[in-house]
Design a protein around this motif. Structure first.
Motif, PDB file in Angstrom:
ATOM      1  N   ILE A  38       0.971  -0.926   0.308  1.00 43.13           N
ATOM      2  CA  ILE A  38       0.160  -0.333  -0.240  1.00 43.13           C
ATOM      3  C   ILE A  38       0.851   0.690  -0.208  1.00 43.13           C
ATOM      4  N   PRO A  80       1.946   6.767   3.086  1.00 44.61           N
ATOM      5  CA  PRO A  80       1.747   8.545   3.318  1.00 44.61           C
ATOM      6  C   PRO A  80       0.911   9.217   2.026  1.00 44.61           C
ATOM      7  N   GLU A  84       7.316  -4.011   9.530  1.00 45.25           N
ATOM      8  CA  GLU A  84       6.050  -4.001   9.360  1.00 45.25           C
ATOM      9  C   GLU A  84       4.686  -3.617  10.135  1.00 45.25           C
ATOM     10  N   GLN A 139       4.009  -1.043   8.147  1.00 44.20           N
ATOM     11  CA  GLN A 139       3.343  -0.894   7.146  1.00 44.20           C
ATOM     12  C   GLN A 139       2.636  -1.833   6.298  1.00 44.20           C
ATOM     13  N   HIS A 140       3.591  -3.343   6.911  1.00 40.68           N
ATOM     14  CA  HIS A 140       2.269  -4.300   6.510  1.00 40.68           C
ATOM     15  C   HIS A 140       0.387  -4.668   7.620  1.00 40.68           C
ATOM     16  N   LYS A 192      -0.586  -2.221   7.989  1.00 41.48           N
ATOM     17  CA  LYS A 192      -1.344  -1.110   7.916  1.00 41.48           C
ATOM     18  C   LYS A 192      -2.306  -1.641   6.636  1.00 41.48           C
ATOM     19  N   ARG A 193      -1.680  -2.682   5.581  1.00 42.63           N
ATOM     20  CA  ARG A 193      -1.923  -3.174   4.473  1.00 42.63           C
ATOM     21  C   ARG A 193      -3.117  -3.378   4.836  1.00 42.63           C
ATOM     22  N   LEU A 241      -6.018  -2.506   5.815  1.00 39.46           N
ATOM     23  CA  LEU A 241      -6.775  -2.461   4.312  1.00 39.46           C
ATOM     24  C   LEU A 241      -7.142  -2.789   3.781  1.00 39.46           C
ATOM     25  N   GLU A 252      -8.484  -0.126  13.897  1.00 36.80           N
ATOM     26  CA  GLU A 252      -6.551  -0.679  13.582  1.00 36.80           C
ATOM     27  C   GLU A 252      -5.758  -0.202  12.445  1.00 36.80           C
ATOM     28  N   LEU A 278      -0.834   3.238  10.948  1.00 38.49           N
ATOM     29  CA  LEU A 278      -0.704   4.181   9.927  1.00 38.49           C
ATOM     30  C   LEU A 278      -0.117   4.882  11.421  1.00 38.49           C
ATOM     31  N   GLU A 302       3.449   3.542  12.044  1.00 39.43           N
ATOM     32  CA  GLU A 302       4.246   3.895  10.267  1.00 39.43           C
ATOM     33  C   GLU A 302       4.949   4.559  10.741  1.00 39.43           C
ATOM     34  N   TRP A 325       8.663   6.583   9.915  1.00 44.68           N
ATOM     35  CA  TRP A 325       9.471   6.944   9.382  1.00 44.68           C
ATOM     36  C   TRP A 325       9.638   8.024  10.183  1.00 44.68           C
ATOM     37  N   GLU A 366       0.514  14.884   4.338  1.00 47.48           N
ATOM     38  CA  GLU A 366      -0.053  12.965   3.435  1.00 47.48           C
ATOM     39  C   GLU A 366      -0.552  12.539   4.630  1.00 47.48           C
ATOM     40  N   ILE A 367       0.025  12.145   5.502  1.00 49.18           N
ATOM     41  CA  ILE A 367       0.078  11.684   6.869  1.00 49.18           C
ATOM     42  C   ILE A 367      -1.507  11.586   7.211  1.00 49.18           C
ATOM     43  N   ALA A 412      -3.876  13.486   5.853  1.00 48.70           N
ATOM     44  CA  ALA A 412      -4.817  13.204   4.667  1.00 48.70           C
ATOM     45  C   ALA A 412      -5.183  11.684   4.414  1.00 48.70           C
ATOM     46  N   LEU A 413      -4.479  10.881   4.831  1.00 44.75           N
ATOM     47  CA  LEU A 413      -4.564   9.643   5.180  1.00 44.75           C
ATOM     48  C   LEU A 413      -5.258   9.554   5.839  1.00 44.75           C
ATOM     49  N   PRO A 422      -6.146   3.888   0.112  1.00 45.16           N
ATOM     50  CA  PRO A 422      -6.337   5.047   0.676  1.00 45.16           C
ATOM     51  C   PRO A 422      -6.731   6.773  -0.745  1.00 45.16           C
TER      52      PRO A 422
END
Lengths: 698, 161, 149
Positions: A664, A667, B39, B41-42, B44-45, B48, B78, B83, B86, B90, B116-117, B119-120, B136
């Motif tokens: 995915i 951000p 981890e 990101q995963h 989050k995926r 989603l 979740e 997010l 993540e 970052w 960006e974060i 907005a997401l 997203p």
């Protein structure tokens, strides 16, 4: 010369594989990139060496090098070159080399594809792959040497078993072997995850395609074997539950369970220990299958004084691998806790879990039945055997439950399905299923299991068609696409889901094909030319076969006696068919070549079973008396069509660029800028990582 | 003779090839690749994707309104948690390497990504996550920025169901 | 907790059903596997055996095979490998496997009719000397033999 080189290559493959194995584990432990690189190169080198060895054996076959024991026993001068080539996997000795070659091919693929990915896992995974490869090289070298020489050169070989001189038999073993060996890769990743402690979802990501690839080949291999049995063995069946067939079914059953339960872990973070167990079990089953087919253990109990060395070696290997794997899982239990709980019995997770239990139950029953003579001989001293009736009695109910689950699974939602919605979704499929059931009952179908198969099968097919229709319609409406485009896009967006449904359609059709065997019709008559016999199929067609006469032919390696029959279907002439008996010269053995006339719904299957002693003595009809056994097998073609659909569905799910995004975009606000943002962030963090190449990142 | 020669050649080449990294000190890459998931990101995926499935199940009539809303809010939570993690990952990495950038650029980039974060977060909360590919999307999008599908979740959000 | 227990109960339930299926399957379908001499002596001791299906293995007596195409009947004599004095006359009404010869070692399933007559419903042949790990099973067996998978 080339065979000698091949043997030499096999000898040096062993130290290289062992070296690579040791270095891979050490490199992973000490984070030494040079050792890891050397280990990866060993994997490539071992494949090259095994390739040279196999090529050497094939050259020996092609060049009729009968001074080699293996060539002498599995080939002859007049054997078709195609079967000389396949001599590589025709017997035990060659096929274990072939197994190692396949495994090493997949190892190379796995290492190469991950040369820059999954770096924390790869050293251990590579080590496991090389360890398994080493095991097979050791067996090939010391227990079943394919390059063993006789010490003299016979003028001709003993020939290949004529029953194996069949197209399907040539592609069936390699296909199965591809399936068996491909599963070593997921196993290696699982062990690597356990060893490295990186038990997040990455090892599953890395192996998903491998699992499906393995499943694809296992399925095809089993179907090819059935096709061979049907065409070549000449008794009208395709499955006899014999130990060797069961051996190929066992890994398939467990792998199928794994393919489903892995989705629960991916989506819900549950069943981690269970999945680890299934990976290990599937791998053990592939080894067990190789062992059963190659050691002759089960047969040996019956009447063969076999050399049991190989059996003990395989059992030892299974024991060691099983114990070590279980130990590792136990050691890592704290890291394998479930992220969530089951929320409801009425959920897709629960349906998947039930599917798993049922599949494992089938695997247990098949194992038990296959090993039963061994077990009873060990326990009570007298051999008690169970045959096909046992396997059918146990596995048909299990199969029906699985069939029903294939319908329930797609409609039931993850986590928690509401009973009211379920009722709504089940209404039409249940009604259609029962309608078909009623029609069948009225038409006179009284066989319980067959009736259930068709009724439940219709239910499942309806559900899947509705799923496709709903998805397509929704997409067509939202995207303003025509239905065909919408359908293609729908499948492409989530290949695994829709590919899986296609597989289910194929399986349902195959199940219906199996159920057709309840309505086989059989007739046997002894005829002289000009006489006819007739048989009425389950669909009510009357076939009349008129025996026209015999002819004999001489081929390079066999005499063929061919009976010609003309066929009438419901009184209409539909053509002729032949059925043969062949007398092979080397090795001397008669074989039956059945005549099969296939339509969409049934096969007419004609066996030339007995010839009068005086055949060939004269041309008078009374000298050409022959006994024919005629079967009409309904729905057998559906098994093959269903198999094709299963294969197609698996390919859809497997095809690269599957709709589930591998990542995915992090951000990202604007459309399309997200990947850019990701890239920038990675660049920003690069200097830090470059400082210490050995530092594990992530 | 030729056989011996060839065998010797084969053995030499193979051994040289395998030993070379150790002798010459060549290392295999040890790092994770740029586009591998961390981890967080995963997680989050997964969240989603689960959201995508919930959307799909709801559209296909397999979920009640009540269940749908409950599951959706739970999964959104979740996803948001993941997010945040993540973003935390970052920030750590960014801080470690920020000294290489000029101060202005550092601030600009940080603000850009924080935006960006945010907005997401908004898109997950408001349900403009694509039902086809789980990307997203920003609130005002009508089509998914990743795969181009229309965003049905948005229509519903506007209708206030 | 109660939820977990429910799943555990489901697990045990499925296991119990499978075990039940295996158990009844075995008791319904198992057959004893004997040599001709075991069969003859046990049948004398226990006539109930005559009603039961059994599996018997032995060697075909060379020259004893007879077949009549018009009656669709194969007959041959099988002797005990360890005690050639014990012989069974076998009747079989299906096509014989391709690998059946006068000297084959056979495994038969069927019923013992007393008086040394065995009515076979299935005949398999074994010729292990040629293809290691690959007995040739023909006819009603699939013999996907050593070469399959």
């Amino acid at each position: 010369m080339i065979p000698a080189l091949g043997e030499f290559a096999l000898w040096i493959a062993l130290p290289i594989a062992l070296w690579g194995c040791a270095l891979a584990f050490l490199g992973g432990r000490w984070l030494r990139g040079d050792l890891i690189l050397s280990a990866e190169r060993s994997t490539y080198a071992v494949f090259g060496l095994l390739f040279v060895a196999s090529a050497g054996l094939i050259v020996a076959f092609m060049g009729d090098r009968f001074d080699y024991w293996y060539v002498y026993n599995y080939s002859s001068t007049n054997l078709h070159p195609f079967f000389k080539f396949s001599g590589l996997w025709a017997g035990q000795r060659g096929s274990l080399l072939f197994w190692a070659l396949n495994l090493s091919f997949f190892s190379v693929l796995a290492v190469w594809l991950n040369r820059r990915r999954n770096r924390e896992l790869m050293p251990y995974a590579n080590g496991v792959l090389l360890a398994v490869t080493s095991f097979f090289i050791i067996i090939t070298l010391f227990v079943t040497p394919p390059f063993e020489q006789l010490g003299f050169t016979p003028s001709d070989g003993r020939g290949l078993n004529p029953q194996l001189q069949n197209y399907w038999m040539t592609i069936h073993p390699p296909t199965l072997y591809l399936g068996f060996t491909a599963f070593t890769v997921p196993f290696a990743f699982a062990i690597a995850a356990l060893l490295s402690g990186r038990l997040d979802a990455r090892w599953i990501e890395g192996t998903r395609r491998w699992v499906l690839t393995s499943w694809f080949f296992l399925t095809l291999g089993i179907i090819f074997g059935m096709r061979w049995a049907y065409e070549e063995l000449g008794w009208g069946g395709y499955w006899f539950w014999d130990p060797v067939e069961n051996a190929s079914l066992l890994p398939w059953l467990v792998a199928t369970a794994f393919v489903h339960s892995i989705m629960i872990q991916e989506n819900r973070g549950m069943l981690k220990v269970w999945n680890m167990g299934l990976v290990v079990l599937t791998f053990l089953m592939t080894i067990f299958a190789t062992f059963l087919t190659r050691s002759g253990l089960i047969e040996s109990v019956h009447s063969f004084a076999q050399n049991l060395t190989i059996a003990w070696i395989f059992l030892g290997f299974l024991g060691v691998v099983g114990t070590l794997s279980l130990g590792l899982i136990f050691w890592r239990l704290p890291l394998l806790h479930s992220e969530r709980q089951f929320e409801s019995l009425l959920s897709r997770e629960a349906a998947f879990l039930l599917n798993n239990l049922v599949l494992l139950g089938a695997a247990f029953a098949v194992t038990w039945g296959t090993m039963f003579p061994l077990i009873t001989e060990g326990l009570i001293g007298s051999r008690v055997a169970v045959g096909p009736p046992f396997f059918n009695q146990v596995n048909i109910p299990i199969g029906l439950v699985l069939l029903a689950l294939m319908g329930i699974g797609p409609v039931i939602a993850w986590r928690k399905a509401s009973a009211r919605n379920l009722k709504r979704n089940f209404l039409l499929p249940t009604a259609l299923g029962l309608a078909v059931g009623t029609v069948l009952y009225v038409a006179g179908v009284r066989h319980h299991y067959a009736w259930l198969t068709f009724t439940i099968g219709t239910f499942v097919l309806t559900i899947i068609v509705i799923e496709f229709w709903k998805g397509t319609r929704a997409r067509a409406r939202i995207e303003a696409e025509n239905h065909f485009t919408a359908f293609i896009h729908l499948v492409r967006r989530n290949r695994r889901r829709w590919g899986g449904y296609i597989v289910h359609v194929g399986v349902v059709i195959m199940f219906m094909g199996f159920a057709g065997s309840a309505f086989d019709r059989e007739a046997r008559e002894s005829l002289i030319p000009g006489e006819s016999m007739s048989i009425v199929s389950a669909f009510g067609h009357e076939y009349t076969l008129t025996y026209q006469g015999l002819s004999t032919h001489q081929d390079p390696n066999m005499w063929r006696v061919i009976a010609l029959m003309s066929i009438q279907r419901d009184g209409v002439e539909v053509g002729t068919m032949t059925t043969e008996r062949q007398m092979v010269v080397a090795p001397p053995q008669p074989i039956t070549e059945v005549g099969i006339r296939s339509t969409l719904f049934e096969d007419l299957y004609v066996i030339l079973s007995t010839l009068d002693e005086q055949v060939g003595m004269g041309n008078e009809p009374q000298h050409q008396r022959a006994t024919f056994q005629v079967l009409v097998n309904p729905l057998v073609p559906w098994i093959w069509y269903g198999g094709l659909i299963v294969a197609a569905g698996t390919l859809v799910a497997l095809w690269p660029g599957a709709g589930v995004p591998t990542r995915i975009p992090a951000p990202g606000a604007g459309s399309g800028t997200a990947p850019g943002a990701e890239r920038r962030r990675e660049e920003a963090s690069r200097p830090e990582r470059a400082a210490d190449p050995a530092a594990p990142v992530g | 003779m030729t056989v011996l020669l060839l065998a010797g050649l084969l053995a030499t080449v193979v051994v040289a090839y395998v030993l070379h990294p150790v002798v010459a000190g060549r290392w295999a890459p040890m790092e994770r690749e740029v586009d591998e998931l961390t981890e967080a990101q995963h997680r989050k995926r997964v969240a989603l994707l689960a959201l995508r499935d919930v959307e799909y199940d709801y559209h296909a009539g397999k979920l009640d309104d009540a269940d749908y809303r409950k599951q959706k809010s739970q999964l959104s939570l979740e996803a948001l948690t993941a997010l945040d993690e993540e973003a935390g990952e970052w920030r750590t990495r960014f801080d470690a390497s920020a000294h290489e950038l000029g101060e202005r650029e550092e601030r600009a980039r940080r603000e850009e990504v924080e935006a960006e974060i945010a907005a997401l977060r908004a898109s997950i909360r408001e349900g403009t996550v694509c039902t086809q590919c789980a990307t997203p999307n920003p609130l005002e999008s009508r089509y998914c920025g990743e795969c181009g599908s229309a965003l049905p979740g948005r229509e519903r959000a506007r209708r206030g169901t | 907790m109660s939820r977990d227990r429910r799943f555990f109960a489901g697990l045990v339930g499925v296991a119990a059903i499978v075990t039940y299926l295996v158990w009844t399957g075995i008791s319904d379908t198992m057959v004893y596997y004997m040599t001709p001499s075991e069969l003859v002596s046990r049948a004398e001791a226990n006539p109930a055996l005559l009603e039961q299906g059994v599996k018997v293995s032995g060697n075909v007596v060379p020259g004893s095979y007879q077949s009549r195409a018009d009656e669709l009947l194969h007959t041959f004599v099988v002797e005990d490998p360890d005690d050639p004095a014990v012989q069974l006359t076998v009747e079989f009404r299906h096509p014989l496997p391709d690998t059946f010869t006068d000297e084959a070692e056979v495994v038969m399933e069927g019923r013992y009719l007393a008086e040394g007559v065995f009515q076979a419903t299935e005949v398999l042949t074994k010729c292990g000397s040629r293809y290691e790990a690959m007995p040739e099973e023909g006819d009603y067996s699939s013999a996907s033999g050593g070469v399959s998978g």
